[in-house]
Design a protein around this motif. Structure first.
Motif, PDB file in Angstrom:
ATOM      1  N   HIS A  69     -16.978 -29.807 -77.475  1.00  0.00           N
ATOM      2  CA  HIS A  69     -18.417 -29.965 -77.704  1.00  0.00           C
ATOM      3  C   HIS A  69     -19.158 -29.790 -76.385  1.00  0.00           C
ATOM      4  CE1 HIS A  69     -22.267 -31.857 -78.680  1.00  0.00           C
ATOM      5  NE2 HIS A  69     -21.939 -31.852 -79.949  1.00  0.00           N
ATOM      6  N   PRO A  70     -20.258 -29.043 -76.364  1.00  0.00           N
ATOM      7  CA  PRO A  70     -21.016 -28.850 -75.116  1.00  0.00           C
ATOM      8  C   PRO A  70     -21.770 -30.100 -74.704  1.00  0.00           C
ATOM      9  CG  PRO A  70     -22.165 -27.827 -76.941  1.00  0.00           C
ATOM     10  CD  PRO A  70     -20.846 -28.297 -77.493  1.00  0.00           C
ATOM     11  N   PHE A  71     -22.305 -30.059 -73.494  1.00  0.00           N
ATOM     12  CA  PHE A  71     -23.118 -31.178 -73.003  1.00  0.00           C
ATOM     13  C   PHE A  71     -24.328 -31.402 -73.898  1.00  0.00           C
ATOM     14  CE2 PHE A  71     -26.888 -32.328 -70.418  1.00  0.00           C
ATOM     15  CZ  PHE A  71     -26.553 -33.636 -70.137  1.00  0.00           C
ATOM     16  N   ALA A  72     -25.029 -30.329 -74.197  1.00  0.00           N
ATOM     17  CA  ALA A  72     -26.241 -30.428 -75.011  1.00  0.00           C
ATOM     18  C   ALA A  72     -25.882 -30.307 -76.487  1.00  0.00           C
ATOM     19  CB  ALA A  72     -27.227 -29.330 -74.624  1.00  0.00           C
ATOM     20  N   ASP A  73     -26.447 -31.170 -77.294  1.00  0.00           N
ATOM     21  CA  ASP A  73     -26.221 -31.084 -78.737  1.00  0.00           C
ATOM     22  C   ASP A  73     -26.803 -29.781 -79.272  1.00  0.00           C
ATOM     23  OD1 ASP A  73     -24.780 -33.331 -79.549  1.00  0.00           O
ATOM     24  OD2 ASP A  73     -26.557 -34.603 -79.429  1.00  0.00           O
ATOM     25  N   VAL A 161     -30.317 -40.855 -62.981  1.00  0.00           N
ATOM     26  CA  VAL A 161     -30.184 -39.514 -63.539  1.00  0.00           C
ATOM     27  C   VAL A 161     -29.007 -38.839 -62.836  1.00  0.00           C
ATOM     28  CG1 VAL A 161     -31.809 -38.414 -61.936  1.00  0.00           C
ATOM     29  CG2 VAL A 161     -31.420 -37.406 -64.187  1.00  0.00           C
ATOM     30  N   VAL A 162     -28.346 -37.913 -63.560  1.00  0.00           N
ATOM     31  CA  VAL A 162     -27.127 -37.282 -63.050  1.00  0.00           C
ATOM     32  C   VAL A 162     -27.331 -35.767 -62.945  1.00  0.00           C
ATOM     33  CG1 VAL A 162     -24.631 -37.055 -63.309  1.00  0.00           C
ATOM     34  CG2 VAL A 162     -25.792 -39.091 -64.186  1.00  0.00           C
ATOM     35  N   PRO A 163     -27.869 -35.288 -61.820  1.00  0.00           N
ATOM     36  CA  PRO A 163     -27.990 -33.840 -61.632  1.00  0.00           C
ATOM     37  C   PRO A 163     -26.615 -33.235 -61.355  1.00  0.00           C
ATOM     38  CG  PRO A 163     -28.608 -34.967 -59.618  1.00  0.00           C
ATOM     39  CD  PRO A 163     -28.348 -36.044 -60.641  1.00  0.00           C
ATOM     40  N   ALA A 164     -26.451 -31.978 -61.737  1.00  0.00           N
ATOM     41  CA  ALA A 164     -25.179 -31.278 -61.535  1.00  0.00           C
ATOM     42  C   ALA A 164     -25.413 -29.993 -60.768  1.00  0.00           C
ATOM     43  CB  ALA A 164     -24.521 -30.975 -62.882  1.00  0.00           C
ATOM     44  N   GLY A 317     -27.804 -40.049 -67.625  1.00  0.00           N
ATOM     45  CA  GLY A 317     -28.696 -40.968 -66.936  1.00  0.00           C
ATOM     46  C   GLY A 317     -29.256 -42.015 -67.871  1.00  0.00           C
ATOM     47  N   THR A 318     -30.222 -42.792 -67.369  1.00  0.00           N
ATOM     48  CA  THR A 318     -30.828 -43.874 -68.133  1.00  0.00           C
ATOM     49  C   THR A 318     -32.339 -43.915 -67.828  1.00  0.00           C
ATOM     50  OG1 THR A 318     -28.791 -45.175 -67.894  1.00  0.00           O
ATOM     51  CG2 THR A 318     -30.762 -46.359 -68.583  1.00  0.00           C
ATOM     52  N   PRO A 319     -33.176 -44.002 -68.866  1.00  0.00           N
ATOM     53  CA  PRO A 319     -32.864 -43.871 -70.289  1.00  0.00           C
ATOM     54  C   PRO A 319     -32.471 -42.433 -70.646  1.00  0.00           C
ATOM     55  CG  PRO A 319     -35.231 -44.131 -69.943  1.00  0.00           C
ATOM     56  CD  PRO A 319     -34.604 -44.270 -68.612  1.00  0.00           C
ATOM     57  N   ARG A 320     -31.723 -42.306 -71.731  1.00  0.00           N
ATOM     58  CA  ARG A 320     -31.088 -41.025 -72.012  1.00  0.00           C
ATOM     59  C   ARG A 320     -32.084 -39.893 -72.263  1.00  0.00           C
ATOM     60  NH1 ARG A 320     -26.304 -40.465 -76.373  1.00  0.00           N
ATOM     61  NH2 ARG A 320     -27.925 -40.976 -77.894  1.00  0.00           N
ATOM     62  N   LYS A 325     -34.446 -34.781 -70.424  1.00  0.00           N
ATOM     63  CA  LYS A 325     -35.604 -33.919 -70.164  1.00  0.00           C
ATOM     64  C   LYS A 325     -35.665 -33.534 -68.684  1.00  0.00           C
ATOM     65  CE  LYS A 325     -40.580 -33.433 -70.886  1.00  0.00           C
ATOM     66  NZ  LYS A 325     -40.773 -32.740 -69.608  1.00  0.00           N
ATOM     67  N   PHE A 326     -35.392 -34.496 -67.804  1.00  0.00           N
ATOM     68  CA  PHE A 326     -35.398 -34.206 -66.377  1.00  0.00           C
ATOM     69  C   PHE A 326     -34.359 -33.143 -66.038  1.00  0.00           C
ATOM     70  CE2 PHE A 326     -34.224 -34.624 -61.990  1.00  0.00           C
ATOM     71  CZ  PHE A 326     -35.411 -34.906 -61.330  1.00  0.00           C
ATOM     72  N   ILE A 327     -33.168 -33.272 -66.605  1.00  0.00           N
ATOM     73  CA  ILE A 327     -32.098 -32.298 -66.348  1.00  0.00           C
ATOM     74  C   ILE A 327     -32.508 -30.907 -66.831  1.00  0.00           C
ATOM     75  CG2 ILE A 327     -29.763 -31.633 -67.074  1.00  0.00           C
ATOM     76  CD1 ILE A 327     -29.095 -34.681 -66.974  1.00  0.00           C
ATOM     77  N   TYR A 328     -33.045 -30.822 -68.044  1.00  0.00           N
ATOM     78  CA  TYR A 328     -33.459 -29.528 -68.574  1.00  0.00           C
ATOM     79  C   TYR A 328     -34.570 -28.902 -67.730  1.00  0.00           C
ATOM     80  CZ  TYR A 328     -30.872 -30.637 -72.840  1.00  0.00           C
ATOM     81  OH  TYR A 328     -29.888 -30.949 -73.752  1.00  0.00           O
TER      82      TYR A 328
END
Length: 400
Positions: A69-73, A161-164, A317-320, A325-328
């Motif tokens: 399964h990918p990261f994004a639904d 938040v978890v940037p990659a 991250g939190t809140p999810r 949205k921040f990651i996108y």
């Protein structure tokens, strides 16, 4: 494992893996190979259906197989699924004979020819990706993103938040999938070592330390794994000292799990930790959660928690919703299966789904290494860059 006889063809486990890889890649089949933590068994699923299947996350209703399964639904919430046309298991380090329940496919080619053809086919792996996803993330770009994360947290929009980022490396001319898989098994006994190939979708290799959900018999398990530091010294686990930043980061993940238990009114669970664990060249803080599904009268807990937990605050991250949205908005690439989940489903009475971390994707003659870092208000951008470099190296050093 049978004792070889004078007439039994005997091969090594590396040759067995090569023969299954050759059969999958030349036949355009889907394949998954894995070694579960703290075991010495290689397991293989070959899907010869010729169909790329996507399924709902009702694990109990699925046949024997391997889920990806990918990261994004996706819009329909489905995952890729390799159904076991064939399933085999053999002990790493032991010779294999044909009498071992067809533990390998005998192919009328020399081992060197098989390896050469596997190399050629791996170098042609080409999923549907945009050109942006082939570019390494620069240090300047990543540090800028981390600084924006800290600003958003300071302003109260996020707690974590978890940037990659991506590190692109060239695939060596003599890269050997089977040999690398076995080397990873030896180097990382506590990790879920995995390789999977879905034609036109993706080809990945990894060694992830984090289980998302596991069901076996009446018991459900999950873990909160977060906080990172380099493993140093003769006894790094015993001598580890954690700063408030890492302690709070791990506590957020534990609270996230407990809050999801509360959503489904589950009150009876065991929690153990946090404790320091070693994963490759890194140390993490880990708490384990365990539920008796029979006592809780919740036989579908695995499927329910899988949907609730993913993506966890350890990779998002939190809140999810705000973190997603921040990651996108700030990541300039598609994470694809990085920070998604993978694992065997309904194999020998067990389902074990892992977060897809410490992972690499093969694209033509290049390899993309993915890594993320948990950013909180106390983060130092330069240190977060260094953390992702260490994480990329866990797989990268075996490929280069």
């Amino acid at each position: 494992m049978n004792t070889p006889t004078a007439t039994s063809p005997v091969i090594t486990q590396e040759e067995a893996l090569d023969q299954w890889l050759y059969k999958a890649l030349t036949g355009d089949h889907q394949i998954a190979i894995w070694r579960t933590p703290k075991t010495n068994s290689a397991e293989i699923i070959l899907d010869q259906s010729g169909k790329t299947k996507r399924v709902n996350l009702e694990l109990d209703a699925l046949p024997q197989g391997f889920i990806v399964h990918p990261f994004a639904d996706q819009e329909d919430g489905k995952a890729y699924f390799l159904e076991a046309s064939e399933y085999v298991k053999f002990e790493i380090g032991q010779s294999i004979t044909q009498e071992d329940g067809q533990s390998y496919e005998r192919i009328g080619l020399s081992p060197s020819t098989i390896k050469r053809q596997i190399r050629q086919l791996i170098r042609k792996c080409q999923p549907k990706k945009s050109s942006d996803d082939f570019t390494s993330t620069s240090k300047e770009r990543f540090i800028e993103t981390v600084q924006k994360c800290i600003e958003a947290i300071t302003e109260g929009h996020l707690s974590k938040v978890v940037p990659a980022r991506i590190q692109k490396i060239h695939l060596n001319e003599d890269f050997d999938v089977a040999k690398t898989f076995l080397s990873l098994c030896k180097a990382y006994p506590d990790a879920f070592i995995n390789f999977f190939h879905i034609p036109n979708v993706g080809t990945w290799l990894g060694a992830t330390p984090e289980i998302l959900i596991k069901t076996e018999g009446n018991y459900f398990q999950t873990m909160a794994l977060a906080g990172t530091q380099k493993a140093e010294g003769e006894d790094p686990v015993k001598n580890a000292a954690w700063k408030q930043k890492e302690i709070e980061e791990q506590a957020m993940v534990s609270r996230y799990i407990v809050n999801n238990f509360k959503k489904i009114r589950l009150r009876e669970y065991e929690e153990n930790g946090p404790r320091t664990v070693k994963a490759g060249n890194l140390l993490h803080l880990r708490s384990d959660f365990r539920v008796d599904m029979e006592a809780a009268n919740f036989p579908q807990l695995g499927s329910t928690m899988l949907k609730l937990l993913h993506p966890t605050s350890a990779v998002c991250g939190t809140p999810r919703e705000a973190s997603m949205k921040f990651i996108y908005d700030h990541e300039q690439f598609d994470r694809c299966f990085f920070a998604g989940f993978i694992g065997p489903v309904n194999i020998e009475g067990q389902t074990a789904i892992y977060v897809n971390l410490r992972t690499a994707q093969f694209i033509n003659e290049e390899v993309l290494l993915y890594a993320g870092a948990g950013v909180t208000a106390d983060s130092i951008p330069e240190k977060e860059w260094e953390e992702t470099t260490l994480k990329c190296d866990i797989i990268g050093k075996f490929i280069q």
